[in-house]
Design a protein around this motif. Structure first.
Motif, PDB file in Angstrom:
ATOM      1  N   PRO A  84      53.304  60.845  60.904  1.00  0.00           N
ATOM      2  CA  PRO A  84      53.645  59.924  61.702  1.00  0.00           C
ATOM      3  C   PRO A  84      52.359  59.615  62.738  1.00  0.00           C
ATOM      4  N   GLN A  85      51.667  60.520  62.742  1.00  0.00           N
ATOM      5  CA  GLN A  85      50.293  60.115  63.624  1.00  0.00           C
ATOM      6  C   GLN A  85      49.437  59.141  62.591  1.00  0.00           C
ATOM      7  N   LEU A  86      49.680  59.181  61.446  1.00  0.00           N
ATOM      8  CA  LEU A  86      48.745  58.192  60.799  1.00  0.00           C
ATOM      9  C   LEU A  86      49.150  56.729  60.563  1.00  0.00           C
ATOM     10  N   ALA A  87      50.427  56.584  61.131  1.00  0.00           N
ATOM     11  CA  ALA A  87      50.748  55.034  61.034  1.00  0.00           C
ATOM     12  C   ALA A  87      49.977  54.128  61.802  1.00  0.00           C
ATOM     13  N   GLY A  88      49.411  53.387  61.088  1.00  0.00           N
ATOM     14  CA  GLY A  88      48.503  52.228  61.586  1.00  0.00           C
ATOM     15  C   GLY A  88      47.183  52.580  61.657  1.00  0.00           C
ATOM     16  N   GLN A  89      46.829  53.835  61.190  1.00  0.00           N
ATOM     17  CA  GLN A  89      45.487  54.131  60.950  1.00  0.00           C
ATOM     18  C   GLN A  89      44.764  53.599  59.982  1.00  0.00           C
ATOM     19  N   ASP A  90      43.282  53.369  60.272  1.00  0.00           N
ATOM     20  CA  ASP A  90      42.676  52.592  59.295  1.00  0.00           C
ATOM     21  C   ASP A  90      41.559  53.460  58.672  1.00  0.00           C
ATOM     22  N   PHE A  91      41.600  53.998  57.270  1.00  0.00           N
ATOM     23  CA  PHE A  91      40.642  54.892  56.804  1.00  0.00           C
ATOM     24  C   PHE A  91      39.613  54.368  55.751  1.00  0.00           C
ATOM     25  N   SER A  92      39.357  52.919  55.796  1.00  0.00           N
ATOM     26  CA  SER A  92      38.358  52.058  55.309  1.00  0.00           C
ATOM     27  C   SER A  92      37.090  52.744  55.565  1.00  0.00           C
ATOM     28  N   GLY A  93      36.127  52.809  54.594  1.00  0.00           N
ATOM     29  CA  GLY A  93      34.958  53.282  54.419  1.00  0.00           C
ATOM     30  C   GLY A  93      34.675  54.720  54.529  1.00  0.00           C
ATOM     31  N   ARG A  94      36.074  55.408  53.952  1.00  0.00           N
ATOM     32  CA  ARG A  94      36.079  56.948  53.924  1.00  0.00           C
ATOM     33  C   ARG A  94      36.540  57.170  52.434  1.00  0.00           C
ATOM     34  N   ARG A  95      35.728  58.424  51.922  1.00  0.00           N
ATOM     35  CA  ARG A  95      36.246  58.779  50.561  1.00  0.00           C
ATOM     36  C   ARG A  95      37.174  60.034  50.882  1.00  0.00           C
ATOM     37  N   VAL A  96      38.309  59.979  50.061  1.00  0.00           N
ATOM     38  CA  VAL A  96      39.094  61.227  50.171  1.00  0.00           C
ATOM     39  C   VAL A  96      39.303  61.899  48.799  1.00  0.00           C
ATOM     40  N   ALA A  97      39.290  63.259  48.741  1.00  0.00           N
ATOM     41  CA  ALA A  97      39.582  63.895  47.553  1.00  0.00           C
ATOM     42  C   ALA A  97      40.498  64.982  47.758  1.00  0.00           C
ATOM     43  N   LEU A  98      41.545  64.839  46.828  1.00  0.00           N
ATOM     44  CA  LEU A  98      42.800  65.591  47.244  1.00  0.00           C
ATOM     45  C   LEU A  98      42.978  66.870  46.109  1.00  0.00           C
ATOM     46  N   PHE A  99      43.367  67.832  46.772  1.00  0.00           N
ATOM     47  CA  PHE A  99      43.968  69.148  45.912  1.00  0.00           C
ATOM     48  C   PHE A  99      45.330  69.304  46.096  1.00  0.00           C
ATOM     49  N   GLY A 100      46.041  69.702  44.972  1.00  0.00           N
ATOM     50  CA  GLY A 100      47.428  70.188  45.112  1.00  0.00           C
ATOM     51  C   GLY A 100      47.878  71.273  44.359  1.00  0.00           C
ATOM     52  N   LEU A 101      48.810  72.054  44.984  1.00  0.00           N
ATOM     53  CA  LEU A 101      49.191  72.979  44.288  1.00  0.00           C
ATOM     54  C   LEU A 101      50.770  72.897  43.744  1.00  0.00           C
ATOM     55  N   GLY A 102      51.147  73.283  42.623  1.00  0.00           N
ATOM     56  CA  GLY A 102      52.313  73.397  41.987  1.00  0.00           C
ATOM     57  C   GLY A 102      52.861  74.571  41.192  1.00  0.00           C
ATOM     58  N   ASP A 103      54.024  74.553  40.669  1.00  0.00           N
ATOM     59  CA  ASP A 103      54.509  75.654  39.751  1.00  0.00           C
ATOM     60  C   ASP A 103      54.974  74.875  38.486  1.00  0.00           C
ATOM     61  N   HIS A 110      58.303  68.270  38.421  1.00  0.00           N
ATOM     62  CA  HIS A 110      57.584  67.781  39.570  1.00  0.00           C
ATOM     63  C   HIS A 110      56.215  68.379  40.000  1.00  0.00           C
ATOM     64  N   PHE A 111      55.725  68.719  38.974  1.00  0.00           N
ATOM     65  CA  PHE A 111      54.393  69.604  38.914  1.00  0.00           C
ATOM     66  C   PHE A 111      53.399  68.807  39.876  1.00  0.00           C
ATOM     67  N   CYS A 112      52.850  69.433  41.096  1.00  0.00           N
ATOM     68  CA  CYS A 112      52.085  68.685  41.810  1.00  0.00           C
ATOM     69  C   CYS A 112      52.484  67.290  42.481  1.00  0.00           C
ATOM     70  N   ASP A 113      53.822  67.012  42.295  1.00  0.00           N
ATOM     71  CA  ASP A 113      54.153  65.631  42.993  1.00  0.00           C
ATOM     72  C   ASP A 113      53.630  65.245  44.106  1.00  0.00           C
ATOM     73  N   ALA A 114      53.556  66.157  45.139  1.00  0.00           N
ATOM     74  CA  ALA A 114      53.167  65.875  46.480  1.00  0.00           C
ATOM     75  C   ALA A 114      51.755  65.145  46.656  1.00  0.00           C
ATOM     76  N   LEU A 115      50.789  65.493  45.464  1.00  0.00           N
ATOM     77  CA  LEU A 115      49.556  64.830  45.595  1.00  0.00           C
ATOM     78  C   LEU A 115      49.558  63.454  45.844  1.00  0.00           C
ATOM     79  N   MET A 116      50.827  62.892  44.966  1.00  0.00           N
ATOM     80  CA  MET A 116      50.905  61.483  44.864  1.00  0.00           C
ATOM     81  C   MET A 116      51.088  60.730  46.145  1.00  0.00           C
ATOM     82  N   ASP A 117      52.045  61.563  46.889  1.00  0.00           N
ATOM     83  CA  ASP A 117      52.463  61.258  48.364  1.00  0.00           C
ATOM     84  C   ASP A 117      51.157  60.937  49.193  1.00  0.00           C
ATOM     85  N   LEU A 118      49.954  61.852  49.236  1.00  0.00           N
ATOM     86  CA  LEU A 118      48.820  61.724  49.867  1.00  0.00           C
ATOM     87  C   LEU A 118      48.037  60.583  49.318  1.00  0.00           C
TER      88      LEU A 118
END
Length: 192
Positions: A84-103, A110-118
């Motif tokens: 909820p803190q991210l609502a309306g925030q602008d991350f333009s100009g930023r690069r984001v790399a993600l990592f996720g864990l699954g089983d 559903h392996f590592c599905d939450a990666l897609m949410d981020l």
């Protein structure tokens, strides 16, 4: 201030361990002070993330493909409480790399599905997402985190393939670290 922010959500601590491994590898490659000490999102604010032009964000996938949070069975606050803190925030100009864990064994559909949410959340907020990786070497049936035949970030299975984790982290950092440093050290990053 460090050039790369590392944030994660977790309950059991495994994602924290991976965040620390990533930070340690960056330190070994680039020296002290390039990567910030990894921070749990349950102690962070949106301003903490926005202070960086380069971010590494991590999450486990809980149950049938969800981000960690109290409503999803975690004991501690995690991504679900932070979002909820991210609502309306602008991350333009930023690069984001993600990592996720699954089983892959317990949740092969559903392996590592939450990666897609981020991925969607930060992409919708204007961030440039980097760091996809091949699905080779994994044995799962389906994952929302696969786009165009590749994971949208670094995927790890600490349950079945923990012996491959360090190698996968190093290969992933070979690809993403130069891209993160490029934006983190750009002159416009200093004036932002």
């Amino acid at each position: 201030m460090a050039q790369i922010g590392i944030f994660f959500g977790t309950d059991s601590g495994t994602t924290r361990l991976i965040a620390k491994k990533i930070a340690k590898s960056i330190k070994a490659r680039q020296g002290e002070g390039v990567a910030a000490k990894p921070m749990n999102v349950n102690r962070a604010t949106a301003a903490d993330l926005l202070a960086y032009r380069a971010l590494i964000l991590g999450t486990p996938t809980y149950g049938e493909g969800v981000l960690p949070g109290r409503d999803n069975g975690t004991d501690e606050a995690a991504w679900m409480e932070f979002l909820p803190q991210l609502a309306g925030q602008d991350f333009s100009g930023r690069r984001v790399a993600l990592f996720g864990l699954g089983d892959q064994e317990k949740y092969p559909t559903h392996f590592c599905d939450a990666l897609m949410d981020l991925y969607k959340l930060f992409g919708d907020a204007g961030a440039a997402l980097i760091g996809g990786m091949a699905t080779d070497g994994f044995e799962f049936r389906r994952s929302r985190a696969v786009q165009d035949g590749r994971f949208v970030g670094l995927a790890l299975d600490q349950h079945l393939q923990h012996q491959l984790t360090d190698e996968r982290i190093e290969a992933w950092l070979d690809a993403v670290l130069p891209l993160l440093l490029e934006v983190a050290t750009a002159p416009e990053a200093e004036s932002a």
